[in-house]
Design a protein around this motif. Structure first.
Motif, PDB file in Angstrom:
ATOM      1  N   ALA A   1       0.836  -1.203   0.000  1.00 42.74           N
ATOM      2  CA  ALA A   1       0.000   0.000   0.000  1.00 42.74           C
ATOM      3  C   ALA A   1       0.870   1.254   0.000  1.00 42.74           C
TER       4      ALA A   1
ATOM      5  N   ILE B   1      -2.822   9.217  -6.539  1.00 43.39           N
ATOM      6  CA  ILE B   1      -4.208   9.259  -7.031  1.00 43.39           C
ATOM      7  C   ILE B   1      -4.700   7.867  -7.378  1.00 43.39           C
ATOM      8  N   ALA B   2      -3.839   7.115  -8.091  1.00 45.62           N
ATOM      9  CA  ALA B   2      -4.227   5.757  -8.466  1.00 45.62           C
ATOM     10  C   ALA B   2      -4.383   4.891  -7.231  1.00 45.62           C
ATOM     11  N   SER B   3      -3.532   5.130  -6.245  1.00 48.12           N
ATOM     12  CA  SER B   3      -3.587   4.342  -5.024  1.00 48.12           C
ATOM     13  C   SER B   3      -4.919   4.535  -4.327  1.00 48.12           C
ATOM     14  N   GLU B   4      -5.333   5.794  -4.244  1.00 48.34           N
ATOM     15  CA  GLU B   4      -6.607   6.091  -3.606  1.00 48.34           C
ATOM     16  C   GLU B   4      -7.755   5.483  -4.411  1.00 48.34           C
ATOM     17  N   SER B   5      -7.624   5.544  -5.732  1.00 50.11           N
ATOM     18  CA  SER B   5      -8.672   4.987  -6.586  1.00 50.11           C
ATOM     19  C   SER B   5      -8.663   3.472  -6.592  1.00 50.11           C
ATOM     20  N   SER B   6      -7.647   2.859  -5.984  1.00 51.49           N
ATOM     21  CA  SER B   6      -7.647   1.403  -5.847  1.00 51.49           C
ATOM     22  C   SER B   6      -8.135   1.014  -4.463  1.00 51.49           C
ATOM     23  N   GLY B   7      -8.663   1.971  -3.733  1.00 50.30           N
ATOM     24  CA  GLY B   7      -9.261   1.658  -2.447  1.00 50.30           C
ATOM     25  C   GLY B   7      -8.314   1.727  -1.276  1.00 50.30           C
ATOM     26  N   VAL B   8      -7.112   2.292  -1.474  1.00 45.16           N
ATOM     27  CA  VAL B   8      -6.177   2.417  -0.356  1.00 45.16           C
ATOM     28  C   VAL B   8      -6.501   3.697   0.413  1.00 45.16           C
ATOM     29  N   ASN B   9      -6.691   3.555   1.712  1.00 44.20           N
ATOM     30  CA  ASN B   9      -6.958   4.725   2.554  1.00 44.20           C
ATOM     31  C   ASN B   9      -5.634   5.455   2.777  1.00 44.20           C
TER      32      ASN B   9
END
Lengths: 257, 380
Positions: B212, B221-229
């Motif tokens: 994560a 941005i992609a990380s957040e859009s992959s559901g990572v808080n």
């Protein structure tokens, strides 16, 4: 009387303005599961803004987004994902320094139950969950035809496969609605055809709703069941592909009057 | 359950670490006076520098956020550990620096130092990590300065109990501060702490947490859009990193006769400086823990030999003059590393014992690709 299908994703009067500029106003759409809807419009029409509204990146100044009838107002991006909205990006956003399979596994993060203690001390639970996750990730990679690239760095994939990896990562979030932002941009015809097959497989095997932004008209006309057209943030037409192709307003928006 | 050689890798690493641990203790325990006076104290210093660099690497290399206040957490850890040990001593829990009672206090103060630093890490991390890049660097830099001033002005750290801004000589006599003999005696504590901390950090980065936070580094941005808080994982990593920095502080309190806040200050000219820890991480390779270990030891040795080494005196006069400004030497070393190995001395993979058999193949591949590259140039 036949029972009407309940939409998975629905928006009511969605709009956003930046200062005095109404980027999107009164946007209404409803998508049922298993449906593939296209969102088209000229450059700068507000398509990506709509995506950002639907994924919680922007907070709408008016209207609501509903998922299975539940409003998602005030939620953060990762909460939108947890609720079941996943997306890909117009300009590819992969985790470049991570391997292909790790890219997919990141999307499982929210579903993994083990905690810090399990991770620190490598409990059986850790191994069990990691193993299950690797298996699931490989299945998703197989759907997108990337199973033999699992241990390659994401940045070293060719362009078309990077696009597919983005889709695989979005699938891994276990979503109900998939938003694809220009998935075929910059692809050659062969790659586009492969992508098309991939999208069709996904829709058939996952039974999810897909909303697609695309400039490649042949692709849109081929796969989309319904199309919604926006221009200057306003919906100017929506309906079946054949209707859209003959709609004078749409033609005017694209070609000028 | 642990298939495809993972179990074997764990076993090999465990055995190698155990062998190293015992060997180091035997060699250091039976050495002469030179061993006692210079080698063992150096090992103590290396121990805390290694954990320091590796823990900063979690934030800088894996999470991708520049923090310039890492020594602040170390200061918190050092003072917590020193004060805890002194408190127990004054309460009469132990008389001499030996025996089970002292050992318990020692372990307690190490853990407590880590926990207190981690608590502070949460407090600082929640507001600070809303910022990015330069702004985060500035706010953490400010935090490092604030901590030093706060400690200076706490009555029981400063004026009354322990002398202005230091846990002074009382520490040496009764608290954690070890004499050279005790450093040999308790070397196992330092080594074991390093081994445990590094193992825990490896476990951390090779789990969902590591994935994560690396995804946040690569594309937030992609990380957040992959559901990572994103915020949660940022603060968590900052906290874990602060915990290990606190543990480092406890080791520092053990290996020094007195504590002075100036040694944690940003203006501190020695090797123990938040910026210097950043240099260690960069030289070792961002995102490679083994690189941090090697860089910490190498830079410590460089620092130590410039100060004490005979080889500097053997150099021509104009070079000797350069070496009277050690910071200049480090900067040159840093520039050389950045130019020739931009990813750090480790290149692009962790050092792994199990990979050693593959090294020959990698070298051949490397030279083959270089040769091919040259030939291509010639054809053009």
């Amino acid at each position: 009387m036949s029972e009407e299908k309940k939409p998975v994703l629905e928006t009511r009067g969605l709009g956003i303005s930046f200062g005095g500029l109404h980027a999107v106003s009164d946007f209404n759409i409803s998508i049922c599961s298993g449906e593939l809807v296209g969102l088209i419009g000229p450059n700068g029409a507000g398509k990506t803004t709509v995506f950002n509204l639907l994924t919680g990146v922007y907070v709408p100044t008016e209207g609501t987004v509903l998922l299975n009838g539940v409003p998602l107002n005030g939620k953060k991006v990762h909460q939108f994902v947890a609720a079941g909205v996943a997306r890909t990006f117009q300009n590819i956003r992969l985790f470049d320094d991570m391997t292909v399979i790790e890219n997919v596994k990141v999307a499982f993060t929210k579903d993994i139950k083990y905690g810090l203690v399990d991770a620190f001390f490598r409990t059986p639970r850790f191994w069990r969950e990691e193993e299950a996750m690797t298996k699931k990730a490989m299945e998703l990679l197989a759907i997108c035809g990337l199973e033999d690239k699992a241990d390659v760095l994401a940045s070293s994939l060719p362009y078309g496969q990077q696009r597919k990896l983005e889709i695989a990562r979005a699938l891994a979030t276990d979503m109900k609605v998939l938003l694809l932002d220009e998935p075929a941009a910059g692809m050659n015809p062969t790659e586009t055809a492969e992508l098309l097959a991939c999208i069709n497989t996904i829709r058939d095997s996952f039974g999810i709703a897909i909303l697609l932004i695309e400039h490649d008209m042949s692709l849109v006309m081929n796969v989309c069941e319904r199309i919604q057209v926006i221009d200057y943030g306003v919906t100017i037409a929506s309906g079946l592909p054949e209707e859209i192709a003959q709609n004078p307003k749409v033609i005017a928006a694209y070609l000028g009057e | 359950m642990k298939k495809n050689g993972i179990g074997r890798r764990y076993l090999i690493n465990f055995i190698a670490t155990a062998v190293f641990f015992i060997l180091a203790l035997v060699v250091c325990g039976n050495g002469g006076s030179r061993m006692k006076l210079s080698v063992v104290p150096s090992i103590w210093q290396c121990c805390y520098l290694i954990i320091m660099a590796a823990s900063l690497n979690l934030v800088l290399g894996f999470l991708g956020q520049l923090s310039l206040g890492h020594c602040g957490f170390m200061a918190v850890g050092a003072y917590s550990a020193a004060l805890i040990s002194l408190a127990f001593q004054r309460a009469g829990f132990y008389e001499e620096k030996s025996g089970v009672a002292f050992l318990l206090v020692l372990l307690l103060s190490i853990v407590a130092a880590g926990v207190l630093a981690a608590l502070l890490g949460v407090l600082v991390g929640i507001p600070a990590l809303r910022l990015k890049g330069d702004y985060l660097a500035i706010i953490t830099l400010g935090f490092g300065m604030i901590i030093v001033n706060v400690i200076n002005n706490i009555p029981f750290c400063g004026q009354q109990g322990l002398g202005q801004g230091s846990a002074s000589s009382a520490l040496y006599a009764t608290g954690l501060g070890f004499s050279n003999d005790e450093k040999v005696q308790y070397l196992w504590v330092a080594l074991l702490t390093v081994i445990l901390c590094l193992s825990l950090m490896f476990m951390f980065v090779r789990s969902k947490y590591g994935r994560a936070i690396r995804s946040i580094r690569d594309n937030e941005i992609a990380s957040e859009s992959s559901g990572v808080n994103v915020n949660y994982y940022k603060v968590l990593t900052f906290t874990v990193s602060a915990f290990f920095a606190g543990v480092t502080g406890a080791l520092y309190a053990c290996s020094n006769a007195a504590l002075a806040t100036t040694s944690f200050a940003f203006t501190n000219g020695s090797i123990l400086n938040s910026v210097f820890i950043v240099v260690m991480v960069v030289v070792g390779g961002m995102g490679f823990l083994t690189g941090s270990v090697i860089a910490a030891v190498v830079l410590f040795l460089l620092n130590y030999t410039i100060k004490n080494g005979a080889w500097v005196a053997a150099l021509p006069a104009f070079l000797q003059n350069v070496f009277t400004y050690p910071m200049l030497v480090y900067s040159i070393a840093l520039i050389i590393v950045i130019v020739f190995r931009p990813k750090g001395i480790m290149g692009s993979s962790e050092f792994a014992l199990c990979d050693i058999p593959k090294w020959k193949g990698w070298l051949q591949q490397y030279f083959a690709s270089r040769k091919a590259g040259k030939e291509e140039l010639r054809h053009e």
